[in-house]
Design a protein around this motif. Sequence first.
Motif, short mmCIF file in Angstrom:
data_model
loop_
_atom_site.label_atom_id
_atom_site.label_comp_id
_atom_site.label_asym_id
_atom_site.label_seq_id
_atom_site.Cartn_x
_atom_site.Cartn_y
_atom_site.Cartn_z
N MET A 1 1.00 -1.52 0.24
CA MET A 1 0.26 -0.05 0.44
C MET A 1 0.89 0.97 0.14
N PRO A 2 0.43 2.23 -0.81
CA PRO A 2 1.26 3.57 -0.84
C PRO A 2 1.28 4.21 0.59
N LEU A 3 2.31 4.76 1.25
CA LEU A 3 2.04 5.37 2.25
C LEU A 3 1.36 6.82 2.19
N ARG A 4 1.05 7.49 2.90
CA ARG A 4 0.15 8.38 3.41
C ARG A 4 1.00 9.16 3.96
N ASP A 5 0.27 10.44 3.15
CA ASP A 5 1.53 11.95 3.64
C ASP A 5 0.71 11.91 4.33
N LYS A 6 1.60 12.31 5.98
CA LYS A 6 0.96 12.76 7.23
C LYS A 6 0.08 14.02 6.94
N PRO A 7 -0.69 13.93 7.79
CA PRO A 7 -1.27 15.60 7.26
C PRO A 7 -0.97 16.69 7.59
N PRO A 8 -0.98 18.18 7.32
CA PRO A 8 -0.20 19.52 7.87
C PRO A 8 -0.91 19.70 9.25
N VAL A 9 0.31 20.72 9.84
CA VAL A 9 0.08 20.77 10.96
C VAL A 9 -0.73 22.27 10.64
N LEU A 10 -1.62 22.22 11.25
CA LEU A 10 -2.62 23.02 11.25
C LEU A 10 -2.09 24.50 11.92
N PRO A 11 -1.91 25.68 11.81
CA PRO A 11 -1.56 27.29 12.45
C PRO A 11 -3.03 27.09 13.69
N ASP A 12 -2.52 27.10 14.81
CA ASP A 12 -3.40 27.60 16.68
C ASP A 12 -3.62 28.60 15.23
N PRO A 13 -4.85 28.42 16.48
CA PRO A 13 -5.91 29.54 16.40
C PRO A 13 -5.47 30.88 16.63
N LEU A 14 -4.61 31.21 17.95
CA LEU A 14 -3.62 32.16 18.43
C LEU A 14 -3.09 32.57 17.34
N LEU A 15 -2.77 31.81 16.78
CA LEU A 15 -1.65 32.73 15.04
C LEU A 15 -2.73 33.16 14.05
N ASP A 16 -4.39 32.86 14.17
CA ASP A 16 -5.46 33.17 13.23
C ASP A 16 -5.74 34.44 13.47
N PRO A 17 -5.58 35.94 12.78
CA PRO A 17 -5.82 37.27 12.70
C PRO A 17 -7.44 37.39 13.49
N ALA A 18 -8.20 36.62 13.32
CA ALA A 18 -9.45 36.67 13.10
C ALA A 18 -9.87 35.97 14.84
N VAL A 19 -9.08 35.12 15.26
CA VAL A 19 -8.65 34.51 17.17
C VAL A 19 -8.77 35.53 17.61
N GLN A 20 -7.53 36.43 17.02
CA GLN A 20 -6.51 37.17 18.06
C GLN A 20 -7.53 39.01 17.74
N ASP A 21 -8.45 38.88 16.44
CA ASP A 21 -9.51 39.98 17.14
C ASP A 21 -10.59 39.89 17.98
N CYS A 22 -10.60 38.73 18.60
CA CYS A 22 -11.49 38.39 19.46
C CYS A 22 -11.50 37.02 20.07
N PRO A 23 -10.06 37.53 20.88
CA PRO A 23 -9.25 36.15 21.86
C PRO A 23 -10.64 35.21 22.33
N TYR A 24 -11.43 36.33 23.33
CA TYR A 24 -12.04 36.07 24.54
C TYR A 24 -12.70 35.11 24.90
N ASP A 25 -13.30 34.12 23.54
CA ASP A 25 -14.32 33.14 23.48
C ASP A 25 -13.40 32.00 23.15
N HIS A 26 -11.97 31.98 22.97
CA HIS A 26 -11.13 30.95 22.45
C HIS A 26 -10.21 30.71 23.89
N TYR A 27 -9.94 31.97 24.85
CA TYR A 27 -9.44 32.16 26.07
C TYR A 27 -10.18 31.06 26.54
N ARG A 28 -11.72 31.58 27.03
CA ARG A 28 -12.54 30.42 27.73
C ARG A 28 -12.47 29.17 27.83
N SER A 29 -12.45 28.43 26.43
CA SER A 29 -12.03 27.29 25.53
C SER A 29 -10.84 26.78 26.63
N LEU A 30 -9.96 27.59 26.55
CA LEU A 30 -8.18 26.64 27.37
C LEU A 30 -8.19 26.98 28.50
#
Length: 420
Positions: A1-30
């Motif tokens: 069977m062919p080897l599957r590529d490893k899934p890419p490492v997705l950027p963390d939400p804290l590096l997402d400008p949209a989350v940086q714009d309004c981070p407090y829901d993400h902070y609550r989850s953390l």
Amino acid sequence: MPLRDKPPVLPDPLLDPAVQDCPYDHYRSLRESAPVHRMPDTGYYVLSRHADVRAAMLDTDTYSSQYDYGDIASFNASPMRIVDQALAERGWPHVATLQRQDPPLHGRDRELVRPLFAPRAIKALTSNIEAKVELVIDGFIERGACEFVSDFAVPFPALVMAEQLGLGDHDLPTLHSWVDGMLAPVTRPLNDAEASAAVEAELAAQHHFADLFRRRRVEPGDDIVSWLVASRASGDDAVYSDADLQSIMRFLLTGGLNTTAHALAHGMLYLTMNPGMWEELAADPAQLGRFIEEIIRLDGPVQGLFRRTTKPVDLHDVTIPAGSFVMLRHGAANHDPEVFADPESCDINRQELGQHVGFGAGPHYCIGAPLAREEMRAAFAALLTRIDRPRLAATQPEPAHLPSLMFRGLSRLDLTFEVR
């Protein structure tokens, strides 16, 4: 069977400008689900609960402030090589001072600048700070409108800083670009061209300061630079090289310019959106001190700073290895409901207000906090006296905040108002 590529490492939400714009829901989850969170793309560990953040700030033996800027900017590996090479070849490499030192060396550097921010020094500056507030307001008040960030929040602390550093008014337009160049590589992902532009701005600042150091050694004045260069003759424990002085100047600029500007803009945005608070403060300016503390807690300019572990740390069923970078998330800690009742609201009468960590805690508590508080007090006192009914003149852009992993600042704030 062919080897599957490893899934890419997705950027963390804290590096997402949209989350940086309004981070407090993400902070609550953390806080609720991952109080020790490992960012997969950087390897940083993020602490989000108030008790953990404050404990780490106080424990300098375990959570060290000694690290290289290039090490924390793992998301900018190639850009940081460009920055480091340019500084090594044409300027002064970053050295550890103040914010990036642990006791006892941190105390040595802190004592050097402490007199500049002592109560007596701030009191002596008060009338001058108030005069600069009036000068900046004069520049836009007759229009009945302003873009508050560029018309007031940025130039006002820049005027104060420029005079303290012994710079002329002609240097003001470049101060902001210098600070952005210094901070960009460690606060947001850059391409190589952006990194080259950033380091050119920092090199311009360094060579400007190197010339200023030379002049102040010959002809000292009543400013911070004269104080700093004179300290080199005070003994073996306080001998500062030009590289040391460059890093201290970098710390003073990046720590005292944009942060105050961001806090002023967030305070003004809140007052614009809450006219009842504007009227309350206008009627009772004695409440300004509590309002300033609550704005620093609610939407502070510093959202997260780094430490490096000196040994393994077991916390909330997670083992943080020795040598790991830990981001102490001030913004999340200041919204922790375990400490602050109804943390998303602005309450200048809250009993727990003094527990916020917007200025840090422990040995690294912000040495410039007294100056920032006085600048904010003078700014809002003058604004409340001279204008009335501030309101938004345009919808805030999306995202409304500048992209940054560590800081939180509005990109613009368009206002109209009545002249009192």
